[in-house]
Design an enzyme around this catalytic site. Structure first.
Site, PDB file in Angstrom:
ATOM      1  N   HIS A  39     -11.686  11.180 -12.175  1.00  0.00           N
ATOM      2  CA  HIS A  39     -12.826  10.667 -11.398  1.00  0.00           C
ATOM      3  C   HIS A  39     -13.310  11.753 -10.458  1.00  0.00           C
ATOM      4  CE1 HIS A  39     -12.719   6.141 -12.080  1.00  0.00           C
ATOM      5  NE2 HIS A  39     -11.887   6.671 -12.949  1.00  0.00           N
ATOM      6  N   PRO A  43      -2.629   1.415   2.122  1.00  0.00           N
ATOM      7  CA  PRO A  43      -3.099   1.955   0.842  1.00  0.00           C
ATOM      8  C   PRO A  43      -4.559   2.417   0.815  1.00  0.00           C
ATOM      9  CG  PRO A  43      -2.847  -0.428   0.711  1.00  0.00           C
ATOM     10  CD  PRO A  43      -2.313  -0.023   2.041  1.00  0.00           C
ATOM     11  N   LYS A  56      -2.743   7.234  -0.623  1.00  0.00           N
ATOM     12  CA  LYS A  56      -1.884   8.396  -0.347  1.00  0.00           C
ATOM     13  C   LYS A  56      -0.390   8.175  -0.584  1.00  0.00           C
ATOM     14  CE  LYS A  56      -4.873  11.409   0.670  1.00  0.00           C
ATOM     15  NZ  LYS A  56      -5.250  12.057  -0.556  1.00  0.00           N
ATOM     16  N   TYR A  58     -15.372   1.500  -2.371  1.00  0.00           N
ATOM     17  CA  TYR A  58     -14.772   1.068  -1.107  1.00  0.00           C
ATOM     18  C   TYR A  58     -15.895   0.404  -0.311  1.00  0.00           C
ATOM     19  CZ  TYR A  58     -10.576   3.911  -1.924  1.00  0.00           C
ATOM     20  OH  TYR A  58      -9.409   4.436  -2.428  1.00  0.00           O
ATOM     21  N   TYR A 114      -9.304  13.016   0.654  1.00  0.00           N
ATOM     22  CA  TYR A 114      -9.051  12.063  -0.426  1.00  0.00           C
ATOM     23  C   TYR A 114      -8.578  12.798  -1.678  1.00  0.00           C
ATOM     24  CZ  TYR A 114      -9.542   7.759  -3.123  1.00  0.00           C
ATOM     25  OH  TYR A 114      -9.282   6.652  -3.886  1.00  0.00           O
TER      26      TYR A 114
HETATM   27  P1  FAD Z   1       9.649   3.484  -4.002  1.00  0.00           P
HETATM   28  O1  FAD Z   1       8.669   3.475  -5.101  1.00  0.00           O
HETATM   29  O2  FAD Z   1       9.668   2.317  -3.066  1.00  0.00           O
HETATM   30  O3  FAD Z   1      11.082   3.665  -4.644  1.00  0.00           O
HETATM   31  C1  FAD Z   1      12.260   3.468  -3.897  1.00  0.00           C
HETATM   32  C2  FAD Z   1      13.344   3.006  -4.843  1.00  0.00           C
HETATM   33  O4  FAD Z   1      14.560   2.870  -4.137  1.00  0.00           O
HETATM   34  C3  FAD Z   1      13.040   1.629  -5.428  1.00  0.00           C
HETATM   35  O5  FAD Z   1      13.089   1.682  -6.838  1.00  0.00           O
HETATM   36  C4  FAD Z   1      14.095   0.730  -4.827  1.00  0.00           C
HETATM   37  O6  FAD Z   1      14.445  -0.324  -5.685  1.00  0.00           O
HETATM   38  C5  FAD Z   1      15.219   1.721  -4.601  1.00  0.00           C
HETATM   39  N1  FAD Z   1      16.160   1.263  -3.591  1.00  0.00           N
HETATM   40  C6  FAD Z   1      15.900   0.613  -2.428  1.00  0.00           C
HETATM   41  N2  FAD Z   1      17.035   0.301  -1.797  1.00  0.00           N
HETATM   42  C7  FAD Z   1      18.039   0.778  -2.571  1.00  0.00           C
HETATM   43  C8  FAD Z   1      19.454   0.724  -2.442  1.00  0.00           C
HETATM   44  N3  FAD Z   1      20.039   0.130  -1.393  1.00  0.00           N
HETATM   45  N4  FAD Z   1      20.203   1.312  -3.413  1.00  0.00           N
HETATM   46  C9  FAD Z   1      19.606   1.906  -4.491  1.00  0.00           C
HETATM   47  N5  FAD Z   1      18.259   1.953  -4.659  1.00  0.00           N
HETATM   48  C10 FAD Z   1      17.501   1.400  -3.707  1.00  0.00           C
HETATM   49  N6  FAD Z   1       0.333   3.504  -2.679  1.00  0.00           N
HETATM   50  C11 FAD Z   1      -0.877   3.904  -3.006  1.00  0.00           C
HETATM   51  O7  FAD Z   1      -1.149   5.101  -2.901  1.00  0.00           O
HETATM   52  N7  FAD Z   1      -1.812   3.004  -3.504  1.00  0.00           N
HETATM   53  C12 FAD Z   1      -1.501   1.687  -3.682  1.00  0.00           C
HETATM   54  O8  FAD Z   1      -2.319   0.907  -4.145  1.00  0.00           O
HETATM   55  C13 FAD Z   1      -0.240   1.232  -3.333  1.00  0.00           C
HETATM   56  N8  FAD Z   1       0.098  -0.058  -3.481  1.00  0.00           N
HETATM   57  C14 FAD Z   1       1.359  -0.457  -3.117  1.00  0.00           C
HETATM   58  C15 FAD Z   1       1.741  -1.782  -3.239  1.00  0.00           C
HETATM   59  C16 FAD Z   1       2.999  -2.204  -2.832  1.00  0.00           C
HETATM   60  C17 FAD Z   1       3.392  -3.664  -2.964  1.00  0.00           C
HETATM   61  C18 FAD Z   1       3.914  -1.270  -2.291  1.00  0.00           C
HETATM   62  C19 FAD Z   1       5.294  -1.691  -1.832  1.00  0.00           C
HETATM   63  C20 FAD Z   1       3.531   0.067  -2.190  1.00  0.00           C
HETATM   64  C21 FAD Z   1       2.262   0.475  -2.587  1.00  0.00           C
HETATM   65  N9  FAD Z   1       1.869   1.805  -2.485  1.00  0.00           N
HETATM   66  C22 FAD Z   1       0.651   2.192  -2.827  1.00  0.00           C
HETATM   67  C23 FAD Z   1       2.767   2.817  -2.015  1.00  0.00           C
HETATM   68  C24 FAD Z   1       3.399   3.563  -3.174  1.00  0.00           C
HETATM   69  O9  FAD Z   1       3.678   2.674  -4.219  1.00  0.00           O
HETATM   70  C25 FAD Z   1       4.635   4.199  -2.621  1.00  0.00           C
HETATM   71  O10 FAD Z   1       4.233   5.126  -1.641  1.00  0.00           O
HETATM   72  C26 FAD Z   1       5.494   4.890  -3.678  1.00  0.00           C
HETATM   73  O11 FAD Z   1       6.089   3.935  -4.509  1.00  0.00           O
HETATM   74  C27 FAD Z   1       6.563   5.735  -2.999  1.00  0.00           C
HETATM   75  O12 FAD Z   1       7.529   6.139  -3.927  1.00  0.00           O
HETATM   76  P2  FAD Z   1       9.036   6.263  -3.482  1.00  0.00           P
HETATM   77  O13 FAD Z   1       9.754   6.710  -4.705  1.00  0.00           O
HETATM   78  O14 FAD Z   1       9.133   7.018  -2.224  1.00  0.00           O
HETATM   79  O15 FAD Z   1       9.484   4.774  -3.091  1.00  0.00           O
HETATM   80  C1  PHB Z   2      -5.317   1.099  -6.870  1.00  0.00           C
HETATM   81  O1  PHB Z   2      -5.953   1.335  -7.907  1.00  0.00           O
HETATM   82  O2  PHB Z   2      -4.321   0.342  -6.878  1.00  0.00           O
HETATM   83  C2  PHB Z   2      -5.756   1.689  -5.592  1.00  0.00           C
HETATM   84  C3  PHB Z   2      -6.777   2.618  -5.587  1.00  0.00           C
HETATM   85  C4  PHB Z   2      -7.215   3.156  -4.392  1.00  0.00           C
HETATM   86  C5  PHB Z   2      -6.615   2.776  -3.213  1.00  0.00           C
HETATM   87  C6  PHB Z   2      -5.579   1.853  -3.215  1.00  0.00           C
HETATM   88  C7  PHB Z   2      -5.147   1.304  -4.409  1.00  0.00           C
HETATM   89  O3  PHB Z   2      -7.061   3.303  -2.047  1.00  0.00           O
END
Ligand code: FAD
Ligand code: PHB
Length: 394
Positions: free
Chosen positions: A75, A297, A301, A204, A387
């Site tokens: 995009h 979100p 980022k 947005y 962005y």
């Molecule tokens: P995570 O993906 O959270 O991975 C952490 C892992 O650690 C998980 O698999 C968990 O199960 C594991 N864990 C936790 N505790 C333990 C334990 N005690 N022992 C072993 N393993 C454990 N970001 C965006 O940019 N856009 C979005 O639209 C967006 N939507 C989101 C929606 C939701 C509901 C959530 C929660 C987050 C969203 N985010 C979004 C944020 C993005 O998904 C996260 O920033 C990203 O997943 C970070 O990756 P990570 O690997 O650091 O953490």
């Molecule tokens: C998404 O596609 O889930 C999405 C895209 C842009 C955002 C947040 C979530 O800022």
């Protein structure tokens, strides 16, 4: 108690943990990953959808870009809109960088397959994860495996990639850690729908009823969000109500634009907060991704920051473990936090510019800011640069 020995024990098999194990393996550094959930659960979690330029570059360089380039969508910008007006901010024209629509589910699937092909040791469905002796040269992780057996993993380094609810961030003593938090007075109601997106680039939208976002996952799957009050029960939002609110807020009928509704396949409410914990290293424990910081979100980022952290941490650990060169590991927390705070500010700025809070004065300031961002080169340039993403290490 069964014992395992490795160089890097990684807690969490989300994007941060999986990518770290992949990058370390490419440099011949051994790791063991422990994960609370099942692999299926991790790969099915609907979360982020936008990969910024440097994330795509890093995945490409790590040999993980094949499906992304085949099935993802590049995009060139986003639309910013408010009632009566829609403006395109073109990132490619402005900063020479694009973003890609490619779901986190796909990123974790690609990583899961690559790690499996490599014979990576990953213990899924563990419980009672705990980290020990972090100040020493012999830190360890203990947990109970899916069969109920006690496991102990001895390592040179432990990395907390365990997201916002994992045990690692809390293992940094209170006297050492510092936290910053902002809880926002609104949440997002997110849906996935089996319908072709009604837009080429993401929209947005500021609206007096609240923010709305039109995103997508593919040519036939749309992802949309509505600002809702904290504590909202999804049951109070039947499908018709969701589509009606999206049509109003996204400007159905404005200049002939139409929002096409379709069957909703997933619905959830997500609260929004900003959170940073420093330092990102304590002894031989390093934190990466959501374990150290959470962003709302709106700036897309979260996932990108997790990738950027790991992009810094992997070479730092390779230098530490292979050459006993401590410089990058010592600089990791400060270097990573520069980008963390930049993204924390950008996410806060996008969030507070686009979400209504019932204050009429704030509404006028938001509209004035939106007109400036969309109408001035300086404003649009700032949004585009942040962005599409600053270079890793900025
Ligand atoms: P995570 O993906 O959270 O991975 C952490 C892992 O650690 C998980 O698999 C968990 O199960 C594991 N864990 C936790 N505790 C333990 C334990 N005690 N022992 C072993 N393993 C454990 N970001 C965006 O940019 N856009 C979005 O639209 C967006 N939507 C989101 C929606 C939701 C509901 C959530 C929660 C987050 C969203 N985010 C979004 C944020 C993005 O998904 C996260 O920033 C990203 O997943 C970070 O990756 P990570 O690997 O650091 O953490
Ligand atoms: C998404 O596609 O889930 C999405 C895209 C842009 C955002 C947040 C979530 O800022």
């Amino acid at each position: 108690m069964s014992g395992m020995r490795t160089e890097v024990a990684i807690v969490g098999a989300g994007p941060a943990g999986l990518l770290l194990s992949h990058l370390l393996a490419q440099d011949g550094v051994d790791s063991v990953v422990v994960e609370r959930q099942s692999r299926q659960h991790v790969e099915a979690r609907i979360r982020a959808g936008i990969l910024e330029h440097s994330t795509v570059q890093l995945l490409d360089a790590a040999g993980l870009g094949e499906r992304l380039h085949r099935d993802g969508f590049e995009h060139r910008g986003i639309y910013l809109q408010w009632p009566g007006e829609r403006h395109h901010i073109d990132f490619l024209d402005r900063v020479g960088r694009s973003v890609w629509v490619y779901g986190q589910t796909q990123v974790t699937k690609d990583l899961g397959r690559a790690r499996e092909a490599d014979g990576q040791r990953i213990l899924y469905e563990v419980s009672q994860t705990a980290v020990h002796d972090l100040e020493s040269d012999t830190p360890s992780v203990t947990c109970v495996d899916r069969d109920g057996a006690d496991v102990r993993i001895d390592a040179a380094v432990v990395v907390g990639c365990d997201g916002s609810f994992g045990p690692c961030r809390a293992a940094v003593p209170e006297a050492v850690r510092r936290t910053w938090e902002r809880v926002y007075p609104y949440s997002w109601l997110g849906i996935l729908a089996d319908v072709a997106p009604s837009t080429d680039d993401l929209i947005y939208a500021w609206h007096p009823d609240g923010f709305a976002l039109h995103s997508m996952r593919s040519a036939i799957v749309s992802r949309l969000y509505l600002q809702v009050p904290n504590g909202t029960d999804v049951e109070t939002w039947p499908d018709d109500r969701i589509w009606a609110a999206l049509a109003t807020r996204l400007g159905h009928g404005q200049d002939g634009w139409q929002l096409t509704p379709g069957p909703i396949t997933e619905k959830s409410v997500l609260p929004m907060r900003s959170y940073v914990q420093t330092p990102m290293r304590y002894g031989n424990l390093f934190l990466a991704g959501d374990a150290a910081h959470i962003v709302p979100p709106t700036g897309a980022k979260g996932l990108n920051l997790a990738v950027a952290d790991v992009g810094l941490l992997a070479p730092a650990l390779v230098a530490l473990l292979r050459k006993k060169d401590t410089a990058l590991a010592e600089a990791y927390s400060d270097t990573a936090l520069r980008r963390v705070w930049r993204c924390t500010h950008f996410s806060w700025w996008m969030t507070t510019m686009l979400h209504t809070n019932g204050d009429p004065f704030d509404e006028q300031l938001q509209l004035s800011q939106l007109r400036w961002v969309a109408g001035s080169d300086a404003g649009a340039q700032g949004l585009a640069e942040n962005y599409a993403g600053l270079p890793i290490g900025f």
